[in-house]
Motif scaffolding. Structure first.
Motif, mmCIF file in Angstrom:
data_model
loop_
_atom_site.group_PDB
_atom_site.id
_atom_site.type_symbol
_atom_site.label_atom_id
_atom_site.label_comp_id
_atom_site.label_asym_id
_atom_site.label_seq_id
_atom_site.Cartn_x
_atom_site.Cartn_y
_atom_site.Cartn_z
ATOM 1 N N GLY A 115 3.090 10.578 -9.219
ATOM 2 C CA GLY A 115 2.338 11.003 -10.398
ATOM 3 C C GLY A 115 1.688 12.355 -10.199
ATOM 4 N N ALA A 116 1.098 12.564 -9.013
ATOM 5 C CA ALA A 116 0.490 13.857 -8.738
ATOM 6 C C ALA A 116 1.534 14.965 -8.724
ATOM 7 C CB ALA A 116 -0.251 13.811 -7.400
ATOM 8 N N LEU A 176 0.832 -1.216 0.000
ATOM 9 C CA LEU A 176 0.000 0.000 0.000
ATOM 10 C C LEU A 176 0.866 1.266 0.000
ATOM 11 C CD1 LEU A 176 -2.809 -1.023 2.524
ATOM 12 C CD2 LEU A 176 -2.962 -0.895 0.019
ATOM 13 N N LEU A 177 1.958 1.226 0.765
ATOM 14 C CA LEU A 177 2.854 2.375 0.822
ATOM 15 C C LEU A 177 3.495 2.640 -0.544
ATOM 16 C CD1 LEU A 177 4.239 4.561 2.491
ATOM 17 C CD2 LEU A 177 6.003 2.890 3.097
ATOM 18 N N ILE A 178 3.933 1.553 -1.215
ATOM 19 C CA ILE A 178 4.524 1.708 -2.555
ATOM 20 C C ILE A 178 3.501 2.307 -3.515
ATOM 21 C CG2 ILE A 178 5.459 0.477 -4.541
ATOM 22 C CD1 ILE A 178 7.436 0.832 -2.282
ATOM 23 N N GLY A 179 2.273 1.800 -3.477
ATOM 24 C CA GLY A 179 1.228 2.344 -4.347
ATOM 25 C C GLY A 179 0.960 3.820 -4.055
ATOM 26 N N GLY A 180 0.914 4.177 -2.779
ATOM 27 C CA GLY A 180 0.704 5.589 -2.431
ATOM 28 C C GLY A 180 1.842 6.476 -2.909
ATOM 29 N N MET A 181 3.057 5.942 -2.831
ATOM 30 C CA MET A 181 4.201 6.724 -3.300
ATOM 31 C C MET A 181 4.122 6.959 -4.811
ATOM 32 S SD MET A 181 7.291 5.064 -1.026
ATOM 33 C CE MET A 181 8.515 6.040 -1.853
#
Length: 504
Positions: free
Chosen positions: A102-103, A92-97
């Motif tokens: 991207g943002a 989940l942390l990798i996905g959030g990063m």
């Protein structure tokens, strides 16, 4: 099948039902070996009492069901659960990063509105200094930045530094300036002209941000207005110090050499030297007045000059109308030739005067001017044409009368040669009839009685005398009017010595 083991609370065990087959001869299922107590129960056939305390070997723990379990197995299970939780959290942390990255990358896309330009920088260096309107990209901050700049800011007004103020900081109008013999420093601004006079002025500034690269590098937006006003004030002070107050009050902002144009030049030079990227499009002097104490005197002078200019303009307009109505298109050529003819006559140059007179005659006749600037024929119109036509008619009439008189004289001469006495009597009778037919001659009829002496006392008829007097005065008035008209007409064509009259 019921559990043969004793219950957890240590109460009496339950009896095995009678209808179930015995399980002693069956091998126990894997992991379900009988405990020593169960084995004793099977051998003795008596169910033992559950022990109140359980003993375990070193490295073991008692499960809630009372079974000793290896502590390492139990820790392995907890570690596995924790590892799974950490693995999920890491994912989940990798996905959030990735989402944040991207943002962060997409934050480099920024809109540039109409009326704006942008400067793209990379690591603080200007990469593009004129990015147009639209959706533009730049590296996100702090690696890059897209600085948006409004190219046409609103105009500025300089109304306080060189103009008397009012209480509260408001600016007075020109009519509100008080007539005082002194000024209050810091509150009543002023300018000093080249002749040492004091004047007040207000200016309007229209500018744009021309070089955005220099503007972004060297200008802090909060200081932009102060820097621009400082440059304009310096230019205004310098420009006003180069002219006297009369010239300042007369000129307008549109003149090429005006104070506003000179001040704009000085201010722009200062801004260019500072590499501000600002460009002054227009510096307009919206008002300029003398000190309040001298305002009435200056206004009187200005009114007199304006009145003089108006009179001169009206006189020039009347002169143009008069000249055009006199000679039409030939005004310029006739005026120049007549002026030159007058100068030649004053210098006594008869040959040049004759040549100029011939050229004047050619212009009046509508012919090309020989040897002059007006080589093409010039159309003559207006009063000159009327005078020339009257002169031609008068000349024709005089010639006709002279010829008629000559013919009459020759006929009278031939008649006299044939019969002199009769010719004389007829001439005498015609002369007497002409004299007696005049309106001021009175004729009296007298009887002839043969006496040698005739005495007659007569007096003039009063009514006839009044008529004769009226007729005489009318004739004199007509003659005087005609004489004045002739003199006035000649004055219109008389050229002043040493002056030049033009038709334009």
């Amino acid at each position: 099948m019921s559990d043969p083991r004793p219950p957890q609370d240590g109460g009496p065990g339950e009896d095995r039902p009678d209808n179930l087959p015995p399980q002693h001869n069956l091998p126990p299922p894997p992991g379900d070996e009988p405990t020593p107590e169960e084995k004793a129960e099977d051998v003795a056939g008596v169910k033992p009492r559950v022990a109140s305390m359980k003993l375990a070997r070193a490295g073991q723990v008692i499960d809630p069901d009372g079974t000793p379990v290896d502590e390492r197995d139990r820790l392995d299970t907890a570690n596995a659960s924790l590892l799974d939780a950490l693995r999920i959290t890491f994912r989940l942390l990798i996905g959030g990063m990735f989402v944040l990255a991207g943002a962060y990358f997409l934050s480099g896309f920024q809109p540039v509105n109409e009326g704006e330009r942008a400067v793209r920088t990379v690591f603080g260096a200007v990469q593009a200094s004129d990015v147009g309107p639209g959706f533009q990209f730049s590296l996100p901050y702090p690696f890059g930045e897209l600085v948006r700049v409004q190219t046409n800011p609103p105009p500025l007004s300089e109304e306080s530094r060189f103009w008397p103020g009012m209480d509260g900081g408001a600016s007075r109008s020109a009519d509100q300036i008080r007539a005082r013999g002194s000024l209050e420093p810091g509150r009543e601004g002023s300018l000093i002209t080249a002749d040492g006079n004091i004047a007040h002025a207000r200016f309007n500034i229209v500018y744009r941000r021309n070089d955005l690269g220099r503007y972004v590098r060297n200008i802090y937006p909060a200081h932009e207005e102060r820097l621009l006003l400082a440059a304009v004030r310096r230019g205004v002070v310098t420009a006003v110090a180069e002219v006297d107050i009369d010239e300042l009050l007369k000129q307008s902002s549109s003149e090429a050499g005006s104070v506003a144009a000179r001040a704009r030049q000085i201010a722009q030079q200062m801004l260019d030297e500072a590499e501000t990227g600002l460009f002054i499009e227009q510096l307009r002097m919206i008002d300029r007045v003398p000190p309040g104490a001298l305002r009435q005197a200056f206004n009187s002078v200005q009114d007199a000059e304006a009145n003089a200019s108006r009179v001169v303009s009206e006189a020039e307009r009347d002169a143009r109308q008069l000249l055009n109505s006199t000679a039409g298109q030939a005004v310029a050529s006739l005026t120049e030739l007549i002026e030159s003819y007058g100068n030649a006559m004053e210098l006594g140059d008869a040959e040049e005067a004759a040549s100029l007179l011939a050229r004047i005659d050619a212009v009046l006749e509508g012919e090309a001017v020989p040897g002059g600037e007006f080589a093409a024929p010039v159309m003559v119109s207006g009063r000159v044409t009327e005078i020339l036509n009257d002169a031609r008619r008068s000349a024709t009439s005089s010639v006709s009368r002279a010829r008629s008189g000559l013919e009459s004289f020759r006929a009278f001469e031939a008649q006299y040669a044939e019969n002199p006495e009769l010719t004389v009597r007829l001439a005498w009778q015609g002369a007497l009839t002409s004299v007696l037919g005049r309106p001021f001659v009175q004729t009296f009829m007298l009887p002839v009685d043969g006496e040698d002496v005739l005495r007659v006392r007569i007096s003039q008829d009063p009514e006839l005398a009044r008529q004769l007097d009226r007729e005489q005065k009318r004739q004199e008035a007509e003659d005087a009017l005609e004489r004045r008209n002739r003199e006035r007409m000649m004055d219109r064509f008389r050229t002043q010595t040493g002056g030049t009259v033009t038709g334009g």
